[in-house]
Scaffold this motif. Structure first.
Motif, PDB file in Angstrom:
ATOM      1  N   THR A  14       0.848  -1.180   0.000  1.00  0.00           N
ATOM      2  CA  THR A  14       0.000   0.000   0.000  1.00  0.00           C
ATOM      3  C   THR A  14       0.889   1.237   0.000  1.00  0.00           C
ATOM      4  OG1 THR A  14      -0.112   0.041   2.415  1.00  0.00           O
ATOM      5  CG2 THR A  14      -1.864  -1.137   1.264  1.00  0.00           C
ATOM      6  N   VAL A  15       0.458   2.284  -0.692  1.00  0.00           N
ATOM      7  CA  VAL A  15       1.167   3.562  -0.682  1.00  0.00           C
ATOM      8  C   VAL A  15       0.133   4.671  -0.650  1.00  0.00           C
ATOM      9  CG1 VAL A  15       3.226   2.748  -1.895  1.00  0.00           C
ATOM     10  CG2 VAL A  15       1.288   3.616  -3.214  1.00  0.00           C
ATOM     11  N   THR A  16       0.483   5.793  -0.064  1.00  0.00           N
ATOM     12  CA  THR A  16      -0.424   6.932  -0.028  1.00  0.00           C
ATOM     13  C   THR A  16      -0.433   7.627  -1.383  1.00  0.00           C
ATOM     14  OG1 THR A  16       1.360   8.303   0.850  1.00  0.00           O
ATOM     15  CG2 THR A  16      -0.159   7.312   2.433  1.00  0.00           C
ATOM     16  N   ALA A  17      -1.568   8.214  -1.718  1.00  0.00           N
ATOM     17  CA  ALA A  17      -1.729   8.916  -2.983  1.00  0.00           C
ATOM     18  C   ALA A  17      -1.593  10.408  -2.763  1.00  0.00           C
ATOM     19  CB  ALA A  17      -3.098   8.607  -3.591  1.00  0.00           C
ATOM     20  N   ALA A  18      -1.011  11.097  -3.725  1.00  0.00           N
ATOM     21  CA  ALA A  18      -0.904  12.551  -3.641  1.00  0.00           C
ATOM     22  C   ALA A  18      -2.298  13.152  -3.573  1.00  0.00           C
ATOM     23  CB  ALA A  18      -0.150  13.085  -4.852  1.00  0.00           C
ATOM     24  N   GLY A  19      -2.492  14.080  -2.661  1.00  0.00           N
ATOM     25  CA  GLY A  19      -3.784  14.706  -2.511  1.00  0.00           C
ATOM     26  C   GLY A  19      -4.742  13.932  -1.634  1.00  0.00           C
ATOM     27  N   GLY A  20      -4.242  12.882  -0.983  1.00  0.00           N
ATOM     28  CA  GLY A  20      -5.090  12.097  -0.099  1.00  0.00           C
ATOM     29  C   GLY A  20      -5.480  10.780  -0.724  1.00  0.00           C
ATOM     30  N   GLY A  21      -5.830   9.836   0.107  1.00  0.00           N
ATOM     31  CA  GLY A  21      -6.209   8.524  -0.385  1.00  0.00           C
ATOM     32  C   GLY A  21      -5.053   7.551  -0.315  1.00  0.00           C
ATOM     33  N   VAL A  22      -5.303   6.345  -0.758  1.00  0.00           N
ATOM     34  CA  VAL A  22      -4.298   5.293  -0.682  1.00  0.00           C
ATOM     35  C   VAL A  22      -4.487   4.323  -1.837  1.00  0.00           C
ATOM     36  CG1 VAL A  22      -5.744   3.829   0.798  1.00  0.00           C
ATOM     37  CG2 VAL A  22      -3.265   3.550   0.861  1.00  0.00           C
ATOM     38  N   TYR A  23      -3.378   3.800  -2.327  1.00  0.00           N
ATOM     39  CA  TYR A  23      -3.401   2.732  -3.317  1.00  0.00           C
ATOM     40  C   TYR A  23      -3.144   1.402  -2.613  1.00  0.00           C
ATOM     41  CZ  TYR A  23      -3.087   6.236  -7.042  1.00  0.00           C
ATOM     42  OH  TYR A  23      -3.333   7.284  -7.894  1.00  0.00           O
ATOM     43  N   VAL A  24      -3.949   0.411  -2.937  1.00  0.00           N
ATOM     44  CA  VAL A  24      -3.807  -0.931  -2.393  1.00  0.00           C
ATOM     45  C   VAL A  24      -3.517  -1.875  -3.560  1.00  0.00           C
ATOM     46  CG1 VAL A  24      -4.933  -2.780  -1.103  1.00  0.00           C
ATOM     47  CG2 VAL A  24      -5.456  -0.398  -0.571  1.00  0.00           C
ATOM     48  N   SER A  25      -2.530  -2.745  -3.402  1.00  0.00           N
ATOM     49  CA  SER A  25      -2.189  -3.663  -4.486  1.00  0.00           C
ATOM     50  C   SER A  25      -2.070  -5.074  -3.947  1.00  0.00           C
ATOM     51  CB  SER A  25      -0.869  -3.242  -5.149  1.00  0.00           C
ATOM     52  OG  SER A  25       0.202  -3.335  -4.218  1.00  0.00           O
ATOM     53  N   GLY A  26      -2.234  -6.029  -4.825  1.00  0.00           N
ATOM     54  CA  GLY A  26      -2.127  -7.422  -4.423  1.00  0.00           C
ATOM     55  C   GLY A  26      -2.421  -8.349  -5.587  1.00  0.00           C
ATOM     56  N   VAL A  27      -2.800  -9.572  -5.267  1.00  0.00           N
ATOM     57  CA  VAL A  27      -3.161 -10.554  -6.287  1.00  0.00           C
ATOM     58  C   VAL A  27      -4.514 -11.156  -5.920  1.00  0.00           C
ATOM     59  CG1 VAL A  27      -0.814 -11.124  -6.989  1.00  0.00           C
ATOM     60  CG2 VAL A  27      -1.850 -12.357  -5.075  1.00  0.00           C
ATOM     61  N   ARG A  86       4.840   2.279  -6.095  1.00  0.00           N
ATOM     62  CA  ARG A  86       5.331   3.567  -5.606  1.00  0.00           C
ATOM     63  C   ARG A  86       4.453   4.690  -6.135  1.00  0.00           C
ATOM     64  NH1 ARG A  86      10.441   4.020  -3.445  1.00  0.00           N
ATOM     65  NH2 ARG A  86      11.041   2.035  -2.506  1.00  0.00           N
ATOM     66  N   PRO A  87       4.209   5.737  -5.336  1.00  0.00           N
ATOM     67  CA  PRO A  87       3.468   6.890  -5.845  1.00  0.00           C
ATOM     68  C   PRO A  87       4.261   7.582  -6.945  1.00  0.00           C
ATOM     69  CG  PRO A  87       4.297   7.300  -3.620  1.00  0.00           C
ATOM     70  CD  PRO A  87       4.585   5.881  -3.930  1.00  0.00           C
ATOM     71  N   ALA A  88       3.586   7.929  -8.024  1.00  0.00           N
ATOM     72  CA  ALA A  88       4.234   8.578  -9.163  1.00  0.00           C
ATOM     73  C   ALA A  88       4.030  10.080  -9.084  1.00  0.00           C
ATOM     74  CB  ALA A  88       3.647   8.050 -10.472  1.00  0.00           C
ATOM     75  N   PRO A  89       4.962  10.864  -9.646  1.00  0.00           N
ATOM     76  CA  PRO A  89       4.748  12.306  -9.715  1.00  0.00           C
ATOM     77  C   PRO A  89       3.429  12.607 -10.427  1.00  0.00           C
ATOM     78  CG  PRO A  89       7.001  11.749 -10.321  1.00  0.00           C
ATOM     79  CD  PRO A  89       6.265  10.454 -10.215  1.00  0.00           C
ATOM     80  N   GLY A  90       2.643  13.515  -9.872  1.00  0.00           N
ATOM     81  CA  GLY A  90       1.359  13.833 -10.473  1.00  0.00           C
ATOM     82  C   GLY A  90       0.188  13.109  -9.839  1.00  0.00           C
ATOM     83  N   GLY A  91       0.461  12.229  -8.876  1.00  0.00           N
ATOM     84  CA  GLY A  91      -0.631  11.595  -8.154  1.00  0.00           C
ATOM     85  C   GLY A  91      -0.994  10.201  -8.597  1.00  0.00           C
ATOM     86  N   GLY A  92      -0.368   9.703  -9.674  1.00  0.00           N
ATOM     87  CA  GLY A  92      -0.646   8.339 -10.122  1.00  0.00           C
ATOM     88  C   GLY A  92       0.151   7.321  -9.334  1.00  0.00           C
ATOM     89  N   ILE A  93       0.227   6.120  -9.868  1.00  0.00           N
ATOM     90  CA  ILE A  93       0.954   5.054  -9.206  1.00  0.00           C
ATOM     91  C   ILE A  93       1.791   4.275 -10.221  1.00  0.00           C
ATOM     92  CG2 ILE A  93      -1.018   3.471  -9.381  1.00  0.00           C
ATOM     93  CD1 ILE A  93      -0.032   2.228  -6.718  1.00  0.00           C
TER      94      ILE A  93
END
Length: 282
Positions: A14-27, A86-93
């Protein structure tokens, strides 16, 4: 009602997203059955195509459901796993994933197809990016070597670290059988660890194999980028039988944006710990 993981599968990171929120990844391995990735009945139902298949979900800062994207197989037998996010510049992943068989990263537009085998290379991993709204960023890097970790810098360049591997083409552009730049195939051992840079403009940067210790076997396992753009690779020697760290020392190496090693330090040795012994971002 929100099914994000099923029996035998689970979360990868999991990583935090720019501007709030979180990304969750898995299988997820649904056995060909439909999965509701949302939090209410029928909110976001998909049938993952792959056994298992990697997924990335975005949740809002208030815990609300955003979207899910699945790295789907293009045909039967395709499968994928998330290695790192990893969080990407601009708020993506940015996503580092391993895969077998061909994948389609954007089923809606039928773009982003990744072939597992080309004219000269067999691919095992890929790096790609999804935008904050869940759209496919439009680029993907197939990787012939295997990596353990990656990190973007503030300008969008990507760095990857892992074990050094012989007879792999580190410049993926050369894998179509044509010459697109420096050959980066090493036919004999040039080190135990490796760091690679992929430029923000979708061109190959450089690869630097190096010895973690003289004659050692420590591989690159963790990676972070500081405010100057310098890359730090850390790692140790995992025991293949247990996944625990052997008696090899832990190491930390610093590389400039041009790939020059500034210094390398090893410390410890003789102790045992379960990775991650060194935390990304710490």
């Amino acid at each position: 009602n929100g099914v994000i993981e099923t029996a035998g599968t689970g979360l990868a990171g999991t990583v935090t997203a720019a501007g709030g929120g979180v990304y969750v990844s898995g299988v997820v391995d649904s056995g060909g059955q439909a999965v509701n990735f949302g939090f209410t009945d029928g909110q976001d139902v998909m049938t993952p195509r792959g056994s298992p298949a990697a997924y990335i979900s975005r949740l809002g800062g208030d815990g609300s459901y955003g979207w899910t994207r699945v790295l789907n197989g293009a045909a039967a037998g395709g499968r994928s796993h998330v290695v790192d996010v990893r969080p990407a510049p601009g708020g993506g992943i940015d996503v580092l994933a391993s895969f077998a068989g061909n994948l389609i990263l954007d089923p809606a537009s039928k773009t982003g197809t990744v072939r597992a085998v080309t004219a000269r290379c067999a691919f095992h991993e890929l790096v790609t990016q999804f935008m904050p709204d869940g759209s496919y960023a439009g680029w993907v890097w197939p990787l012939s070597p295997d990596y353990n970790a990656f990190a973007p810098d503030a300008a969008g360049n990507l760095y990857l670290a892992g074990p050094f591997q012989q007879n792999r083409e580190y410049n993926a552009f050369n894998c179509d059988g044509r010459f697109h730049g420096p050959r980066t195939v090493y036919t004999r051992s040039a080190g135990s660890a490796v760091i690679t840079r992929l430029n923000a403009d979708a061109t190959y940067g450089w690869t630097r194999p190096f010895w973690s210790t003289p004659g050692g076997t420590g591989e690159g396992q963790y990676l972070l980028i500081d405010s100057t753009g310098a890359a730090y690779v850390a790692g140790s020697t995992p025991d293949p039988a247990t996944g625990m760290v052997s008696t090899e020392p832990v190491f930390l190496a610093r590389f400039s944006t041009q790939g020059a090693m500034s210094w390398l330090r090893s410390f410890g040795g003789g102790s045992v710990c379960v990775p991650p012994c060194i935390n990304n971002g710490a």
